[in-house]
Scaffold this motif. Structure first.
Motif, mmCIF file in Angstrom:
data_model
loop_
_atom_site.group_PDB
_atom_site.id
_atom_site.type_symbol
_atom_site.label_atom_id
_atom_site.label_comp_id
_atom_site.label_asym_id
_atom_site.label_seq_id
_atom_site.Cartn_x
_atom_site.Cartn_y
_atom_site.Cartn_z
ATOM 1 N N GLN A 142 -7.085 0.798 5.622
ATOM 2 C CA GLN A 142 -7.443 1.008 4.215
ATOM 3 C C GLN A 142 -7.641 2.496 3.925
ATOM 4 O OE1 GLN A 142 -10.875 -1.654 3.938
ATOM 5 N NE2 GLN A 142 -9.738 -3.001 2.571
ATOM 6 N N ARG A 143 -8.308 3.176 4.836
ATOM 7 C CA ARG A 143 -8.518 4.612 4.652
ATOM 8 C C ARG A 143 -7.181 5.359 4.703
ATOM 9 N NH1 ARG A 143 -12.491 6.029 9.325
ATOM 10 N NH2 ARG A 143 -12.537 8.085 8.347
ATOM 11 N N SER A 144 -6.286 4.921 5.604
ATOM 12 C CA SER A 144 -4.974 5.577 5.713
ATOM 13 C C SER A 144 -4.175 5.416 4.433
ATOM 14 C CB SER A 144 -4.196 4.980 6.897
ATOM 15 O OG SER A 144 -4.889 5.133 8.116
ATOM 16 N N PHE A 177 0.191 10.264 13.300
ATOM 17 C CA PHE A 177 1.405 10.443 12.497
ATOM 18 C C PHE A 177 1.375 11.843 11.887
ATOM 19 C CE2 PHE A 177 0.503 5.920 12.446
ATOM 20 C CZ PHE A 177 1.747 5.321 12.618
ATOM 21 N N VAL A 178 2.494 12.531 11.990
ATOM 22 C CA VAL A 178 2.646 13.827 11.338
ATOM 23 C C VAL A 178 3.891 13.749 10.469
ATOM 24 C CG1 VAL A 178 2.913 16.309 11.616
ATOM 25 C CG2 VAL A 178 1.563 15.018 13.283
ATOM 26 N N LEU A 179 3.690 13.762 9.159
ATOM 27 C CA LEU A 179 4.797 13.642 8.205
ATOM 28 C C LEU A 179 5.172 15.029 7.711
ATOM 29 C CD1 LEU A 179 6.614 11.678 6.602
ATOM 30 C CD2 LEU A 179 4.859 11.699 4.813
ATOM 31 N N GLN A 180 6.407 15.427 8.041
ATOM 32 C CA GLN A 180 6.926 16.720 7.628
ATOM 33 C C GLN A 180 8.095 16.510 6.663
ATOM 34 O OE1 GLN A 180 8.046 18.322 11.446
ATOM 35 N NE2 GLN A 180 6.023 19.247 11.781
ATOM 36 N N PRO A 181 8.524 17.517 5.974
ATOM 37 C CA PRO A 181 9.708 17.377 5.121
ATOM 38 C C PRO A 181 10.925 16.971 5.952
ATOM 39 C CG PRO A 181 8.508 19.362 4.545
ATOM 40 C CD PRO A 181 7.883 18.829 5.801
ATOM 41 N N GLY A 182 11.410 15.753 5.736
ATOM 42 C CA GLY A 182 12.596 15.287 6.444
ATOM 43 C C GLY A 182 12.345 14.720 7.820
ATOM 44 N N ARG A 183 11.072 14.590 8.255
ATOM 45 C CA ARG A 183 10.840 14.129 9.625
ATOM 46 C C ARG A 183 9.456 13.488 9.755
ATOM 47 N NH1 ARG A 183 11.396 18.597 11.776
ATOM 48 N NH2 ARG A 183 13.652 18.392 12.060
ATOM 49 N N ARG A 189 3.476 1.870 -5.642
ATOM 50 C CA ARG A 189 3.395 0.410 -5.751
ATOM 51 C C ARG A 189 3.370 -0.237 -4.365
ATOM 52 N NH1 ARG A 189 7.359 -0.241 -8.798
ATOM 53 N NH2 ARG A 189 8.947 -0.795 -7.255
ATOM 54 N N THR A 190 4.167 0.308 -3.434
ATOM 55 C CA THR A 190 4.153 -0.216 -2.061
ATOM 56 C C THR A 190 2.775 -0.059 -1.430
ATOM 57 O OG1 THR A 190 6.506 0.316 -1.766
ATOM 58 C CG2 THR A 190 5.196 -0.021 0.226
ATOM 59 N N CYS A 191 2.164 1.101 -1.647
ATOM 60 C CA CYS A 191 0.815 1.327 -1.111
ATOM 61 C C CYS A 191 -0.185 0.349 -1.736
ATOM 62 C CB CYS A 191 0.373 2.765 -1.378
ATOM 63 S SG CYS A 191 1.239 4.010 -0.402
ATOM 64 N N SER A 192 -0.038 0.085 -3.012
ATOM 65 C CA SER A 192 -0.956 -0.842 -3.686
ATOM 66 C C SER A 192 -0.814 -2.256 -3.126
ATOM 67 C CB SER A 192 -0.683 -0.842 -5.197
ATOM 68 O OG SER A 192 -0.913 0.427 -5.753
ATOM 69 N N GLU A 193 0.429 -2.652 -2.840
ATOM 70 C CA GLU A 193 0.637 -3.991 -2.269
ATOM 71 C C GLU A 193 0.012 -4.091 -0.874
ATOM 72 O OE1 GLU A 193 4.836 -4.424 -2.361
ATOM 73 O OE2 GLU A 193 4.936 -4.851 -4.527
ATOM 74 N N ILE A 194 0.185 -3.050 -0.073
ATOM 75 C CA ILE A 194 -0.425 -3.060 1.262
ATOM 76 C C ILE A 194 -1.943 -3.081 1.149
ATOM 77 C CG2 ILE A 194 -0.681 -1.776 3.417
ATOM 78 C CD1 ILE A 194 2.111 -0.643 2.984
ATOM 79 N N GLU A 199 13.599 7.876 3.332
ATOM 80 C CA GLU A 199 13.041 9.118 3.849
ATOM 81 C C GLU A 199 11.940 8.781 4.856
ATOM 82 O OE1 GLU A 199 9.789 10.744 0.972
ATOM 83 O OE2 GLU A 199 11.590 10.339 -0.235
ATOM 84 N N PRO A 200 11.468 9.774 5.623
ATOM 85 C CA PRO A 200 10.461 9.495 6.664
ATOM 86 C C PRO A 200 9.187 8.840 6.154
ATOM 87 C CG PRO A 200 11.459 11.639 7.030
ATOM 88 C CD PRO A 200 12.002 11.149 5.717
ATOM 89 N N LEU A 201 8.786 9.130 4.900
ATOM 90 C CA LEU A 201 7.595 8.490 4.363
ATOM 91 C C LEU A 201 7.759 6.973 4.341
ATOM 92 C CD1 LEU A 201 4.838 8.502 3.002
ATOM 93 C CD2 LEU A 201 5.993 8.913 0.818
ATOM 94 N N ASP A 202 8.975 6.501 4.078
ATOM 95 C CA ASP A 202 9.231 5.060 4.077
ATOM 96 C C ASP A 202 9.044 4.473 5.476
ATOM 97 O OD1 ASP A 202 9.860 5.163 1.385
ATOM 98 O OD2 ASP A 202 11.986 5.550 1.772
ATOM 99 N N ILE A 203 9.360 5.250 6.510
ATOM 100 C CA ILE A 203 9.148 4.777 7.885
ATOM 101 C C ILE A 203 7.663 4.567 8.138
ATOM 102 C CG2 ILE A 203 9.486 5.305 10.330
ATOM 103 C CD1 ILE A 203 11.832 7.102 9.515
ATOM 104 N N LEU A 204 6.853 5.551 7.716
ATOM 105 C CA LEU A 204 5.402 5.436 7.878
ATOM 106 C C LEU A 204 4.870 4.207 7.149
ATOM 107 C CD1 LEU A 204 2.592 6.412 8.685
ATOM 108 C CD2 LEU A 204 2.685 8.035 6.778
ATOM 109 N N LEU A 205 5.310 3.994 5.923
ATOM 110 C CA LEU A 205 4.840 2.841 5.153
ATOM 111 C C LEU A 205 5.318 1.534 5.779
ATOM 112 C CD1 LEU A 205 5.337 4.134 1.486
ATOM 113 C CD2 LEU A 205 3.207 3.941 2.786
#
Length: 316
Positions: free
Chosen positions: A196-198, A95-101, A214-219, A129-135
């Motif tokens: 877990q590391r991710s 995964f490569v998370l860039q601004p907007g992509r 909070r989403t990361c904590s739930e995961i 945003e793209p970060l939400d896609i990754l999560l």
């Protein structure tokens, strides 16, 4: 193969790859590359000015090689589990998370991404945003790992009945099934630890974002629970493996015991037959009219006596 997705009014939508041009590429929120050809790799590199990772780089296990931030964006290399030829296998997705992509690179067709694409087509994936896609992908991956653990637990219950209760079962088959389950459970545990590391790495990136933290904590909480379950399955598999080997040893000992008792039962008659098979000149019993039946009776009696003794002791 390329899959292109946009975010429209908070909903992730798939669009035709043919529409991906230098003028429209900025609108693409997620580019998913699956076993891409050289031509497709060159196209993505040209459109997004992004150096694509090699397969060898993606498979590195060091944290510094799997989770880092550079001028191209936030890099996360995560393990995913899938089935091929009846066995569970693992594959790494970059995964490569860039601004907007968000860019993803993988060599295997994974069920997590196939399910994600199905949800996108039905308009079920809501992101900002793209970060939400990754999560979303990591959250869905966690759910699929939970389903896989449930399948392993269900199969393990069947093997447990076969080993501990089914008296007519072939224990060698039990060992083969346990080995298969241990391999699957090991791969799931590896994916859980990698996820877990991710998540831990992403948490540092979203430290100032309360909702995504909070989403990361739930995961992370779900992952911790699944790790405990995977550990329980690992211990149960080891217990059943030890039990199966113990039962096999008992069966083998029973066979050896039967041969040992048979040897002891036939030893006295053999000794008597050996004595009267000697060719000495002076053997008074050779001239005795009842010598032959007496010797036969003595041999039978010497064989029955140890058998009765063993039976009385409960050794048979």
């Amino acid at each position: 193969m390329l899959h292109v997705y946009d975010i429209e009014n908070g909903v992730l939508r798939e669009r035709d790859v043919a529409d991906l041009t230098p003028t429209t590429s900025d609108a693409a929120s997620w580019i998913d590359m699956v076993d891409a050809t050289d031509e497709e790799r060159q196209q993505v590199q040209h459109l997004f000015r992004q150096a694509l990772p090699d397969s060898d780089d993606v498979e590195e296990i060091e944290s510094s090689a799997r989770f880092f931030n550079d001028e191209h964006g936030l890099h996360v290399h995560s393990l995913f589990v899938y089935q091929a030829e009846g066995r569970h296998r693992t594959a790494t997705v970059a995964f490569v998370l860039q601004p907007g992509r968000l860019l993803t690179f993988r060599d295997s067709r994974l069920p997590d991404f196939r399910l994600m694409r199905l949800r996108v087509r039905r308009g079920w994936v809501r992101v900002q945003e793209p970060l939400d896609i990754l999560l979303n992908i990591l959250e869905q991956k966690t759910e699929n790992l939970a389903d896989t653990l449930e399948d392993i637990h269900r199969d393990l219950e069947d093997v447990s009945y076969l080993v501990l209760e089914d008296e007519e079962a072939e224990l060698e088959d039990g060992i083969e099934k346990l080995a298969h389950l241990e391999d699957s459970n090991g791969k799931v545990r590896l994916c859980l630890m990698d996820t877990q590391r991710s998540i831990s790495f992403i948490q540092r990136y979203v430290r100032a974002d309360k909702d995504r933290r909070r989403t990361c904590s739930e995961i992370q909480h779900d992952l911790d629970t699944l790790m405990s379950h995977a550990t329980f399955l690992f211990e149960k598999i080891n217990f059943l493996m030890d039990s199966t080997q113990g039962f096999i040893n008992i069966e083998q000992n029973q066979i050896i015991k039967i041969f040992s008792i048979a040897a002891v039962v036939f030893l006295p008659p053999t000794m008597i037959a050996s004595i009267y098979g000697m060719n000495f000149d002076v053997m008074p019993e050779l001239e005795w009219a009842f010598g032959y039946p007496m010797v036969i009776g003595l041999m039978i009696l010497s064989g029955i006596a140890p058998y009765w003794y063993f039976k009385r002791k409960g050794w048979l």
